[in-house]
Design an enzyme around this catalytic site. Structure first.
Site, PDB file in Angstrom:
ATOM      1  N   GLU A  57       0.780  -1.235   0.000  1.00 47.98           N
ATOM      2  CA  GLU A  57       0.000   0.000   0.000  1.00 47.98           C
ATOM      3  C   GLU A  57       0.820   1.297   0.000  1.00 47.98           C
ATOM      4  O   GLU A  57       0.775   2.079   0.959  1.00 47.98           O
ATOM      5  CB  GLU A  57      -0.969  -0.008   1.194  1.00 47.98           C
ATOM      6  CG  GLU A  57      -1.943  -1.160   1.139  1.00 47.98           C
ATOM      7  CD  GLU A  57      -3.041  -1.091   2.192  1.00 47.98           C
ATOM      8  OE1 GLU A  57      -2.882  -0.356   3.184  1.00 47.98           O
ATOM      9  OE2 GLU A  57      -4.070  -1.765   2.009  1.00 47.98           O
TER      10      GLU A  57
ATOM     11  N   GLU B 271      -5.507  -8.371  -0.484  1.00 49.58           N
ATOM     12  CA  GLU B 271      -6.185  -8.146   0.799  1.00 49.58           C
ATOM     13  C   GLU B 271      -7.638  -7.812   0.533  1.00 49.58           C
ATOM     14  O   GLU B 271      -7.934  -7.006  -0.355  1.00 49.58           O
ATOM     15  CB  GLU B 271      -5.586  -6.936   1.553  1.00 49.58           C
ATOM     16  CG  GLU B 271      -4.238  -7.120   2.157  1.00 49.58           C
ATOM     17  CD  GLU B 271      -3.814  -5.915   3.032  1.00 49.58           C
ATOM     18  OE1 GLU B 271      -4.654  -5.069   3.395  1.00 49.58           O
ATOM     19  OE2 GLU B 271      -2.608  -5.838   3.327  1.00 49.58           O
TER      20      GLU B 271
HETATM   21  C1  BGC Z   1      -2.936  -2.956   7.037  1.00 49.92           C
HETATM   22  C2  BGC Z   1      -3.574  -3.443   8.283  1.00 49.92           C
HETATM   23  C3  BGC Z   1      -5.031  -3.098   8.287  1.00 49.92           C
HETATM   24  C4  BGC Z   1      -5.665  -3.636   7.049  1.00 49.92           C
HETATM   25  C5  BGC Z   1      -7.086  -3.235   6.953  1.00 49.92           C
HETATM   26  C6  BGC Z   1      -3.607  -3.602   5.908  1.00 49.92           C
HETATM   27  O1  BGC Z   1      -2.962  -3.284   4.733  1.00 49.92           O
HETATM   28  O2  BGC Z   1      -1.602  -3.255   7.027  1.00 49.92           O
HETATM   29  O3  BGC Z   1      -2.933  -2.944   9.394  1.00 49.92           O
HETATM   30  O4  BGC Z   1      -5.657  -3.661   9.405  1.00 49.92           O
HETATM   31  O5  BGC Z   1      -4.972  -3.224   5.902  1.00 49.92           O
HETATM   32  O6  BGC Z   1      -7.213  -1.859   7.141  1.00 49.92           O
END
Ligand code: BGC
Length: 356
Positions: free
Chosen positions: A177, A295
């Protein structure tokens, strides 16, 4: 915890002008399932991922915390076994290397920490899981890209050398990210440099790269990749609608006001997700790159039936488009496994991996 600026990714994503796209039909799965020559020989015209990686889980809040355990998760061997047993084939292991390396040249990574990562990778591989390691929460880099460029590249040089002999089922992801001052133009430059560093030792290992602005799906068009490198897997993250998935998240300012937001699975809710995924597929087709949803998840402050509906819908829609995925995350605030009760959260698990 991260996410101070999480909201900005929604705002800037909305600013990207886009048209509604319906593709209908699945993307020909570019990752399909043949064994490959990864790790040997020259790059192929159409390289294949070494093993199917369709359904994965992020081992979040462990090695990317300031130190392992600081956010309540310490990795255990049984986690890898359990993850494999229920049918996942991949783990993504987020890692905060920047907290375990010298601040000045040669920016050496702490040997004890390296051994811990060795262990995690080898557990994954031993249990037949594809493993993805990344650079996660390098906050100083996104705040001051120029000031940390050299250190970032030195980290990748060390990581790439360390794992040069691991099988092709270990993938490297350059940076989780990118955001803040690491804007798209700067990120495009930096990723090319980091990739060159990795390629000095790992010419055909798959490298995962996503766009600036938090790897947001709508930021894919800002991503520029070296044309001559076919071993790149393009990642994006999916947390839309953000007020639903991040309601009550302590690291997202204002998110308490979202508590109670549901995801009912109404037609317009589903279509919004389908449009986003179709947008990604179209980009991938135009750029001839395989995709990876690295993710997605809904935080535990949302109601469980909504989380289950949303999770199942996103997972099936990704699969229908030939996009492999990794759920965020295993046993913490989004978790599908309850580490205290030592039990899967069955409804969420089945949303991801339906019973046959
Ligand atoms: C972050 C996490 C976060 C998640 C959802 C991830 O990329 O590293 O810390 O909880 O995204 O927000």
């Amino acid at each position: 915890m991260p996410g101070e600026e999480r909201l900005t990714r929604r705002a800037s994503a909305a600013a990207i002008c886009w048209s509604t796209i319906f593709l209908g039909g699945a993307l020909t799965a570019m990752l399909l399932l043949s064994p490959s020559e990864l790790g040997t020989g020259q790059p192929q015209v159409a390289p294949k991922i070494p093993r199917p990686m369709w359904r994965g889980v992020n081992l979040g809040n462990a090695l990317e915390a300031p130190y392992e355990g600081a956010w309540g998760v310490i990795l255990r061997e049984e986690y890898f076994r359990l993850i494999r047993e229920v049918g996942f084939d991949t783990v993504r292991i987020p890692i905060r290397w920047s907290a375990h390396a010298e601040a000045t040249p040669p920016y050496a990574i702490d040997e004890r920490f390296f051994r811990r990562v060795d262990w995690a990778i080898d557990q994954a591989l031993k249990h037949g899981l594809t493993a993805i390691i990344n650079v996660h929460h390098y906050d100083e880099l996104v705040a001051d890209p120029e000031g940390h460029r050299e250190r970032f590249l030195a980290l990748w040089d060390q990581i790439a050398r360390r794992y040069v002999d691991r099988p092709g089922t270990l993938l490297f992801e350059l940076l989780n990210e990118p955001h803040n001052r690491l804007t798209a133009p700067l990120w495009n430059q930096l990723l090319a440099q980091a990739l060159r560093v990795v390629r000095q030792t790992n010419p055909t290992r798959w490298v995962v790269i996503g766009p600036a602005d938090w790897n947001h799906v709508r930021s894919l068009p800002t991503l520029e990749l070296p044309k001559d490198d076919p071993y790149i897997l393009v990642t994006f993250h999916y947390y839309e609608p953000f007020p639903f998935t991040h309601q009550g998240a302590a690291w997202v300012p204002g998110s308490m006001a979202w508590l109670g937001t549901k995801w009912e699975g109404r037609q317009e809710e589903k279509q919004a997700i389908e449009r986003d995924l179709d947008f990604a597929v179209l980009w991938a087709q135009q750029h001839d790159r395989p995709l990876f949803l690295g993710e997605f998840g809904a935080y535990s402050r949302a109601d469980l039936p909504s989380r289950v509906r949303w999770t199942e819908f996103v997972a099936r829609q990704a699969e229908a488009r030939g996009i492999p995925w990794c759920y965020w995350e295993f046993c913490s605030g989004f978790g599908i496994y309850d580490p205290r009760a030592q039990r899967w959260r069955e409804e969420l698990l089945r949303a991801l991996i339906p019973l046959p």
